[in-house]
Scaffold this motif. Structure first.
Motif, short mmCIF file in Angstrom:
data_model
loop_
_atom_site.label_atom_id
_atom_site.label_comp_id
_atom_site.label_asym_id
_atom_site.label_seq_id
_atom_site.Cartn_x
_atom_site.Cartn_y
_atom_site.Cartn_z
N ASP A 61 54.82 43.93 54.76
CA ASP A 61 55.91 44.90 54.88
C ASP A 61 56.89 44.82 53.71
N LEU A 62 56.85 43.74 52.95
CA LEU A 62 57.78 43.56 51.83
C LEU A 62 57.20 43.99 50.49
N VAL A 63 55.91 44.21 50.42
CA VAL A 63 55.25 44.45 49.12
C VAL A 63 55.81 45.68 48.40
N ALA A 73 56.17 41.63 39.06
CA ALA A 73 56.30 40.36 39.78
C ALA A 73 54.97 39.98 40.41
N LYS A 74 54.77 38.69 40.55
CA LYS A 74 53.57 38.16 41.17
C LYS A 74 53.82 38.00 42.67
N VAL A 75 52.86 38.44 43.48
CA VAL A 75 52.98 38.32 44.93
C VAL A 75 51.85 37.41 45.43
N VAL A 76 52.25 36.39 46.17
CA VAL A 76 51.31 35.40 46.70
C VAL A 76 51.46 35.37 48.22
N ILE A 77 50.37 35.56 48.93
CA ILE A 77 50.37 35.44 50.38
C ILE A 77 50.00 34.01 50.73
N ILE A 78 50.78 33.41 51.62
CA ILE A 78 50.45 32.09 52.19
C ILE A 78 50.35 32.30 53.69
N ALA A 90 45.10 42.65 51.46
CA ALA A 90 45.71 42.00 50.29
C ALA A 90 45.10 42.54 49.00
N ALA A 91 43.80 42.72 48.98
CA ALA A 91 43.12 43.26 47.79
C ALA A 91 43.56 44.71 47.54
N GLU A 92 43.65 45.50 48.60
CA GLU A 92 44.07 46.90 48.47
C GLU A 92 45.51 47.01 47.96
N MET A 93 46.34 46.02 48.27
CA MET A 93 47.74 46.04 47.86
C MET A 93 47.95 45.31 46.53
N ASN A 94 46.86 44.91 45.90
CA ASN A 94 46.93 44.20 44.60
C ASN A 94 47.76 42.93 44.67
N ILE A 95 47.57 42.18 45.75
CA ILE A 95 48.22 40.88 45.88
C ILE A 95 47.57 39.95 44.87
N ASP A 96 48.38 39.16 44.18
CA ASP A 96 47.87 38.31 43.11
C ASP A 96 47.07 37.11 43.60
N HIS A 97 47.53 36.50 44.69
CA HIS A 97 46.83 35.33 45.24
C HIS A 97 46.95 35.33 46.76
N PHE A 98 45.94 34.77 47.42
CA PHE A 98 45.95 34.61 48.86
C PHE A 98 45.64 33.14 49.12
#
Length: 114
Positions: A61-63, A73-78, A90-98
């Motif tokens: 919700d924050l992306v 900015a780099k976005v990392v999901i933990i 996460a891939a669809e939202m272009n998250i940098d790391h999971f």
């Protein structure tokens, strides 16, 4: 470098903060999406660590707010949630790391340095 950690588990936030502060990185922490949105509007961060399971929503919700406020900015999901649905989104939202919980110090530092 400035980092924002958004996780409702204070222990996780403190641990990740400790890892990063030892590397000379400035860290802020929020335990709710509402608080994080205010922080994102007030300050630009280079890296965001987001938990998926928060009391008032998900890290996803924050992306959009992050992308609008901090271009590049780099976005990392933990998260403990690492199923097909979460990793696909996460891939669809272009998250940098999971990064899956439990995680290692090395995974956190590598995500920042990548």
């Amino acid at each position: 470098m400035n980092v924002l950690i958004v996780d409702d588990e204070e222990d996780i936030g403190l641990m990740v903060s400790m890892f990063l502060k030892k590397k000379g990185i400035s860290v802020d922490y929020a335990d709710r999406i509402t608080k994080a949105k205010n922080m994102i509007q007030a300050h630009a961060y280079e890296v965001y660590f987001l938990d998926l399971n928060l009391p008032d929503g998900t890290g996803f919700d924050l992306v959009d707010d992050i992308r609008n406020a901090s271009v590049g900015a780099k976005v990392v999901i933990i998260s403990a949630y690492d199923g097909v649905v979460e990793t696909r989104r996460a891939a669809e939202m272009n998250i940098d790391h999971f990064i899956k919980k439990p995680f290692t110090k090395k995974q956190i530092i590598d995500a920042v340095n990548a």
